[in-house]
Design a protein around this motif. Sequence first.
Motif, mmCIF file in Angstrom:
data_model
loop_
_atom_site.group_PDB
_atom_site.id
_atom_site.type_symbol
_atom_site.label_atom_id
_atom_site.label_comp_id
_atom_site.label_asym_id
_atom_site.label_seq_id
_atom_site.Cartn_x
_atom_site.Cartn_y
_atom_site.Cartn_z
ATOM 1 N N PHE A 168 1.032 -0.810 0.273
ATOM 2 C CA PHE A 168 -0.053 -0.316 0.064
ATOM 3 C C PHE A 168 0.595 1.231 0.077
ATOM 4 O O PHE A 168 1.907 1.261 0.821
ATOM 5 C CB PHE A 168 -1.205 0.495 1.604
ATOM 6 C CG PHE A 168 -1.894 -1.087 1.821
ATOM 7 C CD1 PHE A 168 -2.987 -1.228 0.868
ATOM 8 C CD2 PHE A 168 -1.711 -2.309 2.269
ATOM 9 C CE1 PHE A 168 -3.748 -2.106 0.566
ATOM 10 C CE2 PHE A 168 -3.171 -3.509 1.953
ATOM 11 C CZ PHE A 168 -4.154 -3.151 0.922
ATOM 12 N N GLY A 205 -9.798 -0.021 0.054
ATOM 13 C CA GLY A 205 -9.005 -1.246 0.222
ATOM 14 C C GLY A 205 -8.919 -1.870 -0.641
ATOM 15 O O GLY A 205 -7.664 -2.875 -1.408
ATOM 16 N N TRP A 257 -5.391 2.139 1.530
ATOM 17 C CA TRP A 257 -6.343 1.399 2.720
ATOM 18 C C TRP A 257 -6.798 2.528 4.093
ATOM 19 O O TRP A 257 -5.568 3.035 3.812
ATOM 20 C CB TRP A 257 -5.017 0.435 3.334
ATOM 21 C CG TRP A 257 -6.063 -0.592 4.379
ATOM 22 C CD1 TRP A 257 -6.698 -1.781 3.809
ATOM 23 C CD2 TRP A 257 -6.220 -0.432 5.491
ATOM 24 N NE1 TRP A 257 -7.854 -2.652 5.040
ATOM 25 C CE2 TRP A 257 -6.306 -1.046 5.937
ATOM 26 C CE3 TRP A 257 -5.564 0.523 5.843
ATOM 27 C CZ2 TRP A 257 -7.794 -1.784 8.088
ATOM 28 C CZ3 TRP A 257 -5.799 0.246 7.759
ATOM 29 C CH2 TRP A 257 -7.040 -0.774 8.420
#
Length: 399
Positions: A168, A205, A257
Amino acid sequence: MGQTARVSAIAWIAAVSLAAWLWLLLCQGFFWRTDVRLPPRRDPDEWPSVCVVVPARDEAAVLPASLPSLLAQEYPGRAEIFLIDDGSSDRTGVLARELAETHGGLPLTVTSPGEPPTGWTGKLWAVRHGIGLARARRPEYLLLTDADIAHAPDSLRELVAAARTGGFDVVSQMARLRVESLWERLVVPAFVYFFAQLYPFRRIGGKGTRTAAAAGGCVLLRAEAAERARIPDAIRHAVIDDVALARAVKGSGGRVWLGLAERVDSVRPYPRLHDLWRMVSRSAYAQLRHNPLLLLGTVAGLVLVYLVPPAALVAGLATGSGAAGVLGGAAWLLMTGTYIPMLRYYGQPLWLAPLLPFTAFLYLLMTVDSAVQHYRGRGAAWKGRTYTRPDAVADEHPL
């Protein structure tokens, strides 16, 4: 005949409200669930360097409860803190240095960027200054966190591990807000509930989704992604800067996220309704792009979804209309059921769940007040600054 028609109209409106709740329950990313926490993670072989950037304006009252938690981070790699004093009129900068001397821990640099130029919000101007200083250290990650946020000792470690493991570019946690006063109990869990309804965490996410949001109190940002998305320059006039940041990163190809926090807490008190009202109303109309039609749509939506169910139930009982009462009661029951997980997350009594329509009515009034203040030329007022220019960039809003 006229009364029969009115009762029938109430029943039809209640049916639409119930249909809306069924859609929200099943088709809005299961927003009501509170199990979206830090994703699976493992310790990296080599811990990357991190710079923590803390914009602070008149935060002397909360720094003793928040800054020591950052200084005490148990992080295996190299990390340091930059606290950017954004023109404070109290002892924010001096107190930060005193706390660092007393508590030790991670290295702390305190500096001030001066007043923001036209087109910049004060917070983002401070963040820009902090990121500029941090880049001289060439960190792999930046942790953007507010001055009222307290972190558990392993917070930074867990954030970095989650970002590295999941690939991420942004890992953000919605800090657990304080819920001690009566008004905090009524308003705060609903604030997070409404946010999750607008920006379902599961969609943020997921791969291939365009929904993006972050929570400004705790944003771990890959430095490379920040440069690629031109953070914060690309969002310099955004009042709702956290959502704008996430949209900018995701729009430039990054992965984002967002979930609920377990190790991150806000220490800022909102003991009075007035305090909470200011928190919401300062940016509510910006969320609607300063658009009167969106305001009318939002008000109508809040009425239909949150106020019609109890009103239909009461009307059904008063008029003897079984259809209106049953439909309104079913919608209210669904609303109550979806709110219970958030109350449990905040450790609040479940009898607050049926009061969600009352809280939604307060939010409706706050949103209208936000628009009124905007048209009076007061814009988004916060800590002695008023941002009168509309900051409705497309990156701030959900699809």
